[in-house]
Design a protein around this motif. Sequence first.
Motif, PDB file in Angstrom:
ATOM      1  N   VAL A  81       0.844  -1.188   0.000  1.00  0.00           N
ATOM      2  CA  VAL A  81       0.000   0.000   0.000  1.00  0.00           C
ATOM      3  C   VAL A  81       0.881   1.241   0.000  1.00  0.00           C
ATOM      4  CG1 VAL A  81      -1.730   1.326   1.274  1.00  0.00           C
ATOM      5  CG2 VAL A  81      -1.899  -1.162   1.156  1.00  0.00           C
ATOM      6  N   MET A  82       0.687   2.082  -1.015  1.00  0.00           N
ATOM      7  CA  MET A  82       1.360   3.384  -1.079  1.00  0.00           C
ATOM      8  C   MET A  82       0.379   4.416  -0.520  1.00  0.00           C
ATOM      9  SD  MET A  82       3.011   5.401  -4.337  1.00  0.00           S
ATOM     10  CE  MET A  82       1.498   5.315  -5.282  1.00  0.00           C
ATOM     11  N   ARG A  83       0.878   5.264   0.390  1.00  0.00           N
ATOM     12  CA  ARG A  83       0.041   6.291   1.013  1.00  0.00           C
ATOM     13  C   ARG A  83       0.666   7.656   0.791  1.00  0.00           C
ATOM     14  NH1 ARG A  83       0.426   5.075   6.129  1.00  0.00           N
ATOM     15  NH2 ARG A  83       1.297   6.970   6.982  1.00  0.00           N
ATOM     16  N   LEU A  84      -0.129   8.587   0.294  1.00  0.00           N
ATOM     17  CA  LEU A  84       0.300   9.963   0.074  1.00  0.00           C
ATOM     18  C   LEU A  84      -0.574  10.857   0.939  1.00  0.00           C
ATOM     19  CD1 LEU A  84       0.447   9.811  -3.826  1.00  0.00           C
ATOM     20  CD2 LEU A  84       2.274   9.325  -2.218  1.00  0.00           C
ATOM     21  N   GLU A  85       0.054  11.653   1.792  1.00  0.00           N
ATOM     22  CA  GLU A  85      -0.677  12.580   2.658  1.00  0.00           C
ATOM     23  C   GLU A  85      -0.397  14.004   2.192  1.00  0.00           C
ATOM     24  OE1 GLU A  85       0.635  11.960   6.647  1.00  0.00           O
ATOM     25  OE2 GLU A  85      -0.221   9.939   6.774  1.00  0.00           O
ATOM     26  N   VAL A  86      -1.447  14.754   1.896  1.00  0.00           N
ATOM     27  CA  VAL A  86      -1.300  16.140   1.468  1.00  0.00           C
ATOM     28  C   VAL A  86      -1.565  17.034   2.677  1.00  0.00           C
ATOM     29  CG1 VAL A  86      -2.088  17.931  -0.119  1.00  0.00           C
ATOM     30  CG2 VAL A  86      -2.062  15.526  -0.852  1.00  0.00           C
ATOM     31  N   HIS A  87      -0.598  17.918   2.967  1.00  0.00           N
ATOM     32  CA  HIS A  87      -0.671  18.794   4.135  1.00  0.00           C
ATOM     33  C   HIS A  87      -0.582  20.258   3.722  1.00  0.00           C
ATOM     34  CE1 HIS A  87      -0.039  15.623   7.245  1.00  0.00           C
ATOM     35  NE2 HIS A  87       0.575  15.009   6.244  1.00  0.00           N
ATOM     36  N   ASP A  88      -1.142  21.111   4.591  1.00  0.00           N
ATOM     37  CA  ASP A  88      -0.993  22.560   4.477  1.00  0.00           C
ATOM     38  C   ASP A  88      -0.081  22.984   5.619  1.00  0.00           C
ATOM     39  OD1 ASP A  88      -1.244  25.300   4.117  1.00  0.00           O
ATOM     40  OD2 ASP A  88      -3.291  25.395   4.900  1.00  0.00           O
ATOM     41  N   SER A  89       1.086  23.512   5.286  1.00  0.00           N
ATOM     42  CA  SER A  89       2.065  23.929   6.290  1.00  0.00           C
ATOM     43  C   SER A  89       1.614  25.232   6.952  1.00  0.00           C
ATOM     44  CB  SER A  89       3.433  24.119   5.624  1.00  0.00           C
ATOM     45  OG  SER A  89       4.376  24.556   6.561  1.00  0.00           O
ATOM     46  N   ASP A  90       1.542  25.218   8.279  1.00  0.00           N
ATOM     47  CA  ASP A  90       1.178  26.405   9.045  1.00  0.00           C
ATOM     48  C   ASP A  90       2.194  26.625  10.155  1.00  0.00           C
ATOM     49  OD1 ASP A  90      -1.151  27.163   7.624  1.00  0.00           O
ATOM     50  OD2 ASP A  90      -2.317  25.637   8.675  1.00  0.00           O
ATOM     51  N   ILE A  91       2.089  27.769  10.816  1.00  0.00           N
ATOM     52  CA  ILE A  91       3.072  28.148  11.840  1.00  0.00           C
ATOM     53  C   ILE A  91       3.027  27.205  13.040  1.00  0.00           C
ATOM     54  CG2 ILE A  91       3.734  29.957  13.478  1.00  0.00           C
ATOM     55  CD1 ILE A  91       2.680  31.973  11.360  1.00  0.00           C
ATOM     56  N   LEU A  92       1.855  26.960  13.609  1.00  0.00           N
ATOM     57  CA  LEU A  92       1.756  26.135  14.813  1.00  0.00           C
ATOM     58  C   LEU A  92       1.653  24.647  14.504  1.00  0.00           C
ATOM     59  CD1 LEU A  92      -0.630  28.338  16.971  1.00  0.00           C
ATOM     60  CD2 LEU A  92       1.856  28.119  17.139  1.00  0.00           C
ATOM     61  N   PHE A  93       0.757  24.272  13.621  1.00  0.00           N
ATOM     62  CA  PHE A  93       0.617  22.864  13.246  1.00  0.00           C
ATOM     63  C   PHE A  93       0.101  22.789  11.816  1.00  0.00           C
ATOM     64  CE2 PHE A  93      -3.362  24.142  15.164  1.00  0.00           C
ATOM     65  CZ  PHE A  93      -4.325  23.616  14.321  1.00  0.00           C
ATOM     66  N   ASP A  94       0.427  21.704  11.156  1.00  0.00           N
ATOM     67  CA  ASP A  94       0.051  21.525   9.755  1.00  0.00           C
ATOM     68  C   ASP A  94      -1.308  20.837   9.662  1.00  0.00           C
ATOM     69  OD1 ASP A  94       2.519  22.595   9.310  1.00  0.00           O
ATOM     70  OD2 ASP A  94       3.440  20.739   8.612  1.00  0.00           O
ATOM     71  N   ASP A  95      -2.115  21.293   8.715  1.00  0.00           N
ATOM     72  CA  ASP A  95      -3.430  20.696   8.496  1.00  0.00           C
ATOM     73  C   ASP A  95      -3.318  19.569   7.473  1.00  0.00           C
ATOM     74  OD1 ASP A  95      -4.800  22.566  10.144  1.00  0.00           O
ATOM     75  OD2 ASP A  95      -4.744  24.029   8.512  1.00  0.00           O
ATOM     76  N   LEU A  96      -3.965  18.446   7.754  1.00  0.00           N
ATOM     77  CA  LEU A  96      -4.039  17.341   6.808  1.00  0.00           C
ATOM     78  C   LEU A  96      -5.207  17.609   5.864  1.00  0.00           C
ATOM     79  CD1 LEU A  96      -3.107  14.528   5.872  1.00  0.00           C
ATOM     80  CD2 LEU A  96      -4.690  13.562   7.557  1.00  0.00           C
ATOM     81  N   LEU A  97      -4.919  17.770   4.577  1.00  0.00           N
ATOM     82  CA  LEU A  97      -5.953  18.051   3.583  1.00  0.00           C
ATOM     83  C   LEU A  97      -6.585  16.785   3.030  1.00  0.00           C
ATOM     84  CD1 LEU A  97      -4.211  20.930   1.616  1.00  0.00           C
ATOM     85  CD2 LEU A  97      -5.833  21.110   3.518  1.00  0.00           C
ATOM     86  N   GLY A  98      -5.829  15.692   3.037  1.00  0.00           N
ATOM     87  CA  GLY A  98      -6.375  14.437   2.544  1.00  0.00           C
ATOM     88  C   GLY A  98      -5.309  13.371   2.414  1.00  0.00           C
ATOM     89  N   VAL A  99      -5.779  12.134   2.302  1.00  0.00           N
ATOM     90  CA  VAL A  99      -4.900  10.973   2.187  1.00  0.00           C
ATOM     91  C   VAL A  99      -5.303  10.172   0.949  1.00  0.00           C
ATOM     92  CG1 VAL A  99      -4.162   8.814   3.277  1.00  0.00           C
ATOM     93  CG2 VAL A  99      -4.605  10.837   4.688  1.00  0.00           C
ATOM     94  N   CYS A 100      -4.311   9.779   0.173  1.00  0.00           N
ATOM     95  CA  CYS A 100      -4.524   8.919  -0.992  1.00  0.00           C
ATOM     96  C   CYS A 100      -3.822   7.599  -0.717  1.00  0.00           C
ATOM     97  CB  CYS A 100      -3.938   9.561  -2.249  1.00  0.00           C
ATOM     98  SG  CYS A 100      -4.599  11.203  -2.590  1.00  0.00           S
ATOM     99  N   GLN A 101      -4.559   6.505  -0.779  1.00  0.00           N
ATOM    100  CA  GLN A 101      -3.976   5.173  -0.569  1.00  0.00           C
ATOM    101  C   GLN A 101      -4.350   4.274  -1.732  1.00  0.00           C
ATOM    102  OE1 GLN A 101      -3.545   4.295   4.084  1.00  0.00           O
ATOM    103  NE2 GLN A 101      -5.417   3.597   3.245  1.00  0.00           N
ATOM    104  N   ARG A 102      -3.388   3.426  -2.113  1.00  0.00           N
ATOM    105  CA  ARG A 102      -3.677   2.477  -3.192  1.00  0.00           C
ATOM    106  C   ARG A 102      -2.692   1.326  -3.122  1.00  0.00           C
ATOM    107  NH1 ARG A 102      -5.643   2.985  -7.687  1.00  0.00           N
ATOM    108  NH2 ARG A 102      -6.320   5.093  -7.391  1.00  0.00           N
TER     109      ARG A 102
END
Length: 128
Positions: A81-102
């Motif tokens: 399983v390959m997993r790609l996590e898309v994040h938004d970098s922020d000052i305090l903590f990064d937001d997870l925008l979504g995960v792609c798995q296949r």
Amino acid sequence: MASCSPLLLLVLCTLTVAEAQLKLFNLRASNLPSGILGTTDGYVKVFCGSVTLGETSVRNNNPNPWWEEEFTHFNARKNDVMRLEVHDSDILFDDLLGVCQRQIKLGTHKHDCFLEKGGTLHYTYSLG
């Protein structure tokens, strides 16, 4: 015929656990959502099975980023399983925008993955 059975079994076992090279490339996203702090500063974390392959650079203030990085894993196996996590970098903590798995398959494949918080991740991988 009986003397061939152990050899045949050895060959079949070797084929089922054969490792191959995974290459992930051409990572880009479109229409990433804007947050409270403005336009998305996106990056992607890459995993294959239990192995962390790394992460891309951050593309600041870009809802349609493209990343030049390529990721290679020499011990990948078909159906890992390959997993790609898309994040938004922020000052305090990064937001997870979504995960792609296949589950990965032999050959070269292009995919689009719709992210939970909006936007799409586009990528290509090859396994062989």
